[in-house]
Design an enzyme around this catalytic site. Structure first.
Site, PDB file in Angstrom:
ATOM      1  N   ASP A   1       9.620  -5.185   8.411  1.00  0.00           N
ATOM      2  CA  ASP A   1       9.018  -5.749   7.207  1.00  0.00           C
ATOM      3  C   ASP A   1       7.762  -6.558   7.549  1.00  0.00           C
ATOM      4  O   ASP A   1       7.782  -7.412   8.450  1.00  0.00           O
ATOM      5  CB  ASP A   1      10.058  -6.669   6.550  1.00  0.00           C
ATOM      6  CG  ASP A   1       9.698  -7.078   5.145  1.00  0.00           C
ATOM      7  OD1 ASP A   1       9.682  -6.207   4.265  1.00  0.00           O
ATOM      8  OD2 ASP A   1       9.423  -8.276   4.927  1.00  0.00           O
TER       9      ASP A   1
ATOM     10  N   GLU B 146       5.864  -1.961   8.798  1.00  0.00           N
ATOM     11  CA  GLU B 146       5.194  -2.077   7.496  1.00  0.00           C
ATOM     12  C   GLU B 146       3.942  -2.911   7.734  1.00  0.00           C
ATOM     13  O   GLU B 146       4.021  -4.089   8.063  1.00  0.00           O
ATOM     14  CB  GLU B 146       6.108  -2.765   6.480  1.00  0.00           C
ATOM     15  CG  GLU B 146       5.539  -2.696   5.083  1.00  0.00           C
ATOM     16  CD  GLU B 146       6.079  -3.756   4.140  1.00  0.00           C
ATOM     17  OE1 GLU B 146       6.015  -3.527   2.929  1.00  0.00           O
ATOM     18  OE2 GLU B 146       6.532  -4.830   4.598  1.00  0.00           O
TER      19      GLU B 146
HETATM   20  C1  NOJ Z   1       7.875  -6.173   1.976  1.00  0.00           C
HETATM   21  C2  NOJ Z   1       9.105  -5.616   1.348  1.00  0.00           C
HETATM   22  O1  NOJ Z   1       9.010  -4.229   1.293  1.00  0.00           O
HETATM   23  C3  NOJ Z   1       9.244  -6.259  -0.024  1.00  0.00           C
HETATM   24  O2  NOJ Z   1      10.236  -5.669  -0.800  1.00  0.00           O
HETATM   25  C4  NOJ Z   1       9.504  -7.715   0.177  1.00  0.00           C
HETATM   26  O3  NOJ Z   1       9.522  -8.365  -1.069  1.00  0.00           O
HETATM   27  C5  NOJ Z   1       8.438  -8.357   1.060  1.00  0.00           C
HETATM   28  N1  NOJ Z   1       8.084  -7.562   2.192  1.00  0.00           N
HETATM   29  C6  NOJ Z   1       8.907  -9.689   1.566  1.00  0.00           C
HETATM   30  O4  NOJ Z   1       9.915  -9.500   2.515  1.00  0.00           O
END
Ligand code: NOJ
Length: 562
Positions: free
Chosen positions: A201, A258
């Site tokens: 993440d 990500e």
């Molecule tokens: C990216 C995640 O995909 C999302 O769903 C989340 O709210 C944020 N990061 C914070 O963790």
């Protein structure tokens, strides 16, 4: 050229958002045993890997992306025994499981943070990012991703902590070696359990600059932009290489980062074949194309030429150097058939066309739950129907004439809200779409009687069966995994046409992104090659030189070179 073969290059991943997948214990919330009950379904689809959105202990301010204990399971989802059972059942069926690793921040209910905020000399103080206020205000003007300031005042020590997301998601201080060691310890614990990888993440945000000056204030915003001081920060690659040495290199794992705001060059650093960091990244350029002058909240789809430019730049830019991930949807994105397709008259054809267009590219495809049956956006009519804090906060901050009037803000939410992805999975035509037998935590899309797995699973013309076919084709045709990509007709706003070339073979991929018939003439150099139709979303597509592509028609010719 470095193009070693790897299992994760040849895999197809299916993302599960556990809260919305399948409820086995009658509380209206999906859970781990619900997932176990659907493994047969996933096996039938043909996927290799499940990416599980967070299932850890969490107070759920952001549906599990706020973790209070990394080595325990959220009560709503079950127990650690249920997790172990899911992992062993999945493995028994030949399906791998990758965990969501959320380590840019924890929950404010994590024991580290509870300690950290107590006093400036607490041993956990430096686990988080604390600053003094400036002239009675926040340390700087940064806004959080979910609205409001990125700083929250804490009375105990008269200081502010940084939270790039909700105030219940304090950012960890990765410059503290102890934090990194705790994270590696936890990752090792999960890896020893036998999990197969991590989706990381917002991993591009873990390293922040020491100086934190005010950011530029964009249109439609009250706050400054933190991005230049936070994204791809000074030590991010050093920390990922350390993580690789300490954990990843010791196991056969797949990793995907990500990485918001990433360029092709930067991706080469995170996921380059010679870098010992991650295996691949999620880039977001193609799904950020429909940002407007006020950022995310917009209601207009992008031009096809822009989409092609982005997709093609990533295809060619990473070729031979790093690995792409391919996705249209995830739990933060609206449904693709409602976004870039047509969810009414051409629902089935356009869902299949979008699938084909993506799945013939190079990279590891990710299918988000429900995408494989063409689930659509939800027709929201009131802000009270939303559950996602991003949507609710945005409405509060921007609607009511502050930036938009209410009607336009609802229009934007109906196009873009994350909740479109989070409505319950549609399994059948019974009450609550077979997701649960009680009222779910978020409403079921009213179209569940038409769009559900049961009506598609045995129908050879269904979207489900089309996805199944695309997955099977990838397994049977190396060219789909390893072939070189080339875009044709870059300027067309109607057709997305590209080739893949590998080992004396060529694929010609043709997609009509419109509801009108479009003519396409196969280029001269391809006309003489012997051709066969590999796949099409119309049952009567043929093999012609000058071909009419009907509304949302998509087909692939397979050719032998020379
Ligand atoms: C990216 C995640 O995909 C999302 O769903 C989340 O709210 C944020 N990061 C914070 O963790």
């Amino acid at each position: 050229m470095n193009m070693n073969k790897s299992w994760w290059k040849e895999s197809v991943v299916y993302q599960i958002y556990p809260r919305s997948f399948c409820d086995s214990n009658h509380d209206g919330i999906g859970d781990l045993n619900g997932i176990v009950s659907k493994l047969d379904y996933l096996k039938r689809l043909g996927i290799d890997v499940i990416w599980l959105s967070p299932v850890y202990k969490s107070p759920n301010c952001d549906n599990g992306y706020d973790i209070s204990d990394y080595m325990d399971i959220m009560d709503d989802f079950g127990t650690m025994e249920d997790f172990d059972n899911l992992l062993s059942e999945a493995h028994r069926m030949g399906i791998k499981i990758i965990m969501d690793l959320v380590v840019n921040h924890t929950s404010d209910e994590h024991s580290w943070f509870i300690e950290s905020k107590k006093s400036t000399d607490n041993p956990f103080r430096d686990y988080y990012i604390w600053r003094k206020g400036k002239d009675g205000l926040e340390p700087n003007n940064w806004g959080s991703c979910f609205g409001g300031s990125a700083w929250k005042y804490s009375q105990e020590t008269d200081m502010y902590y940084l939270h790039l997301f909700a105030d219940k998601q304090p950012d960890l201080n990765w410059d503290n070696k102890k934090v990194r060691e705790e994270v590696y310890h936890m990752m090792t614990w999960w890896s020893d359990k036998g999990i197969d990888g991590f989706r990381m993440d917002v991993i591009s945000m873990i390293s922040k600059t020491k100086d934190m000056p005010d950011g530029a204030v964009g249109k439609g915003s009250f706050y400054g932009d933190f991005a230049p001081y936070v994204i791809h920060g000074p030590h991010v690659h050093e920390y990922l290489q350390e993580m690789n040495r300490e954990v990843l290199s010791k196991y056969d794992l797949v990793t995907v980062g990500e990485t918001a705001g990433i360029t092709v060059d930067e991706a080469g650093k995170y996921a380059g074949f010679d870098r010992s960091e991650l295996n691949m990244v999620f880039q977001f350029e193609h799904v950020d194309l429909d940002f407007g002058e006020n950022g995310k909240w917009n209601d207009q789809p992008p031009q096809l030429s822009a989409l092609k430019e982005v997709m093609s730049r990533w295809q060619t830019g990473l070729y031979g150097k790093a690995w792409n991930s391919l996705f249209w949807e995830n739990h933060d994105q609206p449904r693709i058939v409602s976004r870039f397709g047509n969810d009414s008259e051409y629902w089935e054809k356009s869902a299949k066309m979008l699938a084909l267009c993506l799945h013939m590219m190079q990279g590891t495809p990710y299918i988000y739950q429900g995408e494989e049956i063409g689930m659509t956006n939800f027709p929201f009519t009131s802000i009270s129907q939303f559950r996602d804090l991003e949507s609710i906060n945005a409405f509060r901050e921007l609607a009511g004439g502050r930036v938009f009037d209410d009607a336009y803000m609802m229009k934007c939410l109906n196009y873009k809200s994350r909740d479109h992805a989070r409505t319950p999975m549609q399994w059948d035509a019974t009450a609550y779409a077979g997701f649960s037998d009680v009222m779910p935590w978020i409403e079921v899309n009213p179209n569940y009687k038409k769009i559900n797995t049961q009506s598609q699973i045995d129908d050879s013309h269904s979207i489900f069966q089309f996805y199944r076919k695309l997955i099977a084709l990838r397994k049977a045709n190396e060219i789909i995994v390893y072939g070189k990509y080339e875009l044709l007709l870059p300027e067309s706003e109607e057709l997305f046409i590209y080739t893949r070339t590998h080992d004396g073979r060529k694929l010609l991929v043709m997609c009509n992104f419109t509801g009108k018939t479009q003519e396409y003439t196969v280029p001269d150099e391809l006309v003489l090659l012997s051709r066969e139709l590999l796949v099409s979303n119309y049952s009567d597509s043929g093999v012609e030189n000058s071909t009419m592509l009907r509304p949302y028609e998509a087909k692939v010719y397979s050719m032998i070179n020379g």
